[in-house]
Design an enzyme around this catalytic site. Structure first.
Site, PDB file in Angstrom:
ATOM      1  N   ARG A  74       0.784  -1.232   0.000  1.00  0.00           N
ATOM      2  CA  ARG A  74       0.000   0.000   0.000  1.00  0.00           C
ATOM      3  C   ARG A  74       0.821   1.290   0.000  1.00  0.00           C
ATOM      4  O   ARG A  74       0.254   2.376  -0.028  1.00  0.00           O
ATOM      5  CB  ARG A  74      -0.974   0.046   1.187  1.00  0.00           C
ATOM      6  CG  ARG A  74      -1.971  -1.090   1.201  1.00  0.00           C
ATOM      7  CD  ARG A  74      -2.820  -1.061   2.454  1.00  0.00           C
ATOM      8  NE  ARG A  74      -3.941  -0.128   2.340  1.00  0.00           N
ATOM      9  CZ  ARG A  74      -4.678   0.262   3.374  1.00  0.00           C
ATOM     10  NH1 ARG A  74      -4.397  -0.179   4.587  1.00  0.00           N
ATOM     11  NH2 ARG A  74      -5.670   1.104   3.203  1.00  0.00           N
ATOM     12  N   ASP A  75       2.149   1.202   0.034  1.00  0.00           N
ATOM     13  CA  ASP A  75       2.939   2.433   0.014  1.00  0.00           C
ATOM     14  C   ASP A  75       4.267   2.227  -0.713  1.00  0.00           C
ATOM     15  O   ASP A  75       5.326   2.643  -0.237  1.00  0.00           O
ATOM     16  CB  ASP A  75       3.188   2.930   1.438  1.00  0.00           C
ATOM     17  CG  ASP A  75       3.576   4.417   1.469  1.00  0.00           C
ATOM     18  OD1 ASP A  75       3.329   5.122   0.476  1.00  0.00           O
ATOM     19  OD2 ASP A  75       4.124   4.870   2.497  1.00  0.00           O
ATOM     20  N   ILE A  76       4.200   1.578  -1.872  1.00  0.00           N
ATOM     21  CA  ILE A  76       5.388   1.405  -2.692  1.00  0.00           C
ATOM     22  C   ILE A  76       5.783   2.758  -3.288  1.00  0.00           C
ATOM     23  O   ILE A  76       4.960   3.436  -3.902  1.00  0.00           O
ATOM     24  CB  ILE A  76       5.147   0.382  -3.823  1.00  0.00           C
ATOM     25  CG1 ILE A  76       4.888  -1.010  -3.228  1.00  0.00           C
ATOM     26  CG2 ILE A  76       6.327   0.346  -4.794  1.00  0.00           C
ATOM     27  CD1 ILE A  76       6.074  -1.626  -2.528  1.00  0.00           C
ATOM     28  N   ASN A  80      10.701   3.989   0.030  1.00  0.00           N
ATOM     29  CA  ASN A  80      10.532   2.726   0.739  1.00  0.00           C
ATOM     30  C   ASN A  80      11.283   1.583   0.079  1.00  0.00           C
ATOM     31  O   ASN A  80      11.057   0.413   0.411  1.00  0.00           O
ATOM     32  CB  ASN A  80       9.045   2.384   0.868  1.00  0.00           C
ATOM     33  CG  ASN A  80       8.339   3.290   1.852  1.00  0.00           C
ATOM     34  OD1 ASN A  80       8.967   3.869   2.730  1.00  0.00           O
ATOM     35  ND2 ASN A  80       7.031   3.429   1.708  1.00  0.00           N
TER      36      ASN A  80
END
Length: 290
Positions: A74-76, A80
């Site tokens: 959900r936060d590529i 990250n």
């Protein structure tokens, strides 16, 4: 995270709950190379196309493993993706907004019939209905409700196509029911990440300062542009329409599959690992199609 074991996923070794200090300590793998840097102060790319290929290759393998475990990250995004100290590998980190789905885990394990697997992938967990992640990297299905918040869908500086093209949608597309939120949102975010690494900027932006609301409407309705060159080594792209005869044409073709607003048309991780006319049997030697 403690259960995850993969060369392209950051390892969590232990969690210590210190009740005397009212703190929780997470002992994690040390990634001495830091986060992937993708642009300079002038918003120009700092990576070569070959370096970008290596980074995305590692991210694809790590993301494939996560999805097999039933985890949607959900936060590529570039921040990250972390380098090992020798810059030999990239690993996916920061699971602060990730989501585990048992239904997805079963489907990935092959315990459902072929046509039932598709239903198992339609994650309807309540947590997934909430927006999470970084606004510029959110997939259209995550911000779907912003289409309905205005009677006038787009301002004059947005593109609203009358017919469907590779990066845009028919105006009737958003009149349909909201599509389910699945692991495909990570595919979209990886496509945005690939664009960032190649061009030093995000594919969807607003004119001027703008608000998150305006950014979401750009993501929902607008196509993305292609600069004439990509990477710090200035590889010609050939423009928005993929042109295999141009050195960077294959990368634009890949981006075109990543950034499909309709998730049914979006590329899958299995497809990313396939070159034209040949399946790469060794994922460690995977060479993306650009």
């Amino acid at each position: 995270m403690k259960k995850l074991r993969h060369p392209h996923v950051v390892r969590l070794y232990e969690v210590i709950d210190d009740r005397l200090k009212d703190k929780i300590y997470m002992i994690m793998e040390y990634l001495g190379g830091g986060e992937v840097k993708w642009r300079d102060g002038d918003h120009e790319p700092v990576l070569t196309v070959n370096q970008t290929r290596r980074i995305v290759r590692d991210a694809v393998l790590g993301l494939e493993y996560l999805h097999q475990q039933g985890i949607i990250h959900r936060d590529i995004k570039p921040a990250n993706l972390l380098w090992t100290e020798d810059r030999g590998q990239v690993k996916i980190g920061d699971f602060g907004v990730s989501h585990f789905s048992y239904a997805q885990r079963l489907a990935a394990a092959g315990k459902e019939a072929a046509d039932a697997q598709r239903d198992a992938m339609l994650i309807d967990d309540s947590d997934l209905s909430k927006r999470a992640g970084t606004p510029s990297f959110l997939a259209p299905e995550v911000i779907w409700e912003f289409h309905a918040l205005s009677q006038s869908p787009v301002s004059s500086h947005y593109e609203l196509p009358s017919v469907k093209s590779s990066g845009t949608v028919q105006s009737s597309f958003y009149s349909k029911p909201r599509p389910p939120i699945t692991k495909s949102i990570d595919i979209w975010a990886l496509g945005v990440t690939l664009y960032c690494l190649l061009f030093g900027k995000v594919p969807f932006t607003t004119t001027g300062v703008g608000s998150e609301f305006e950014l979401y409407r750009v993501i929902l309705y607008s196509d993305w542009g292609v600069p004439p060159h990509m990477g710090v080594n200035k590889v010609p792209t050939g423009g928005r329409q993929p042109n295999p005869s141009v050195p960077g044409g294959a990368a634009i073709q890949l981006l075109d599959r990543f950034l499909q607003k309709d998730q049914n048309d979006r590329i899958t991780l299995d497809e990313i690992k396939v070159r034209p006319h040949a399946v790469l049997s060794n994922p460690r030697k995977m060479n993306l199609t650009f």
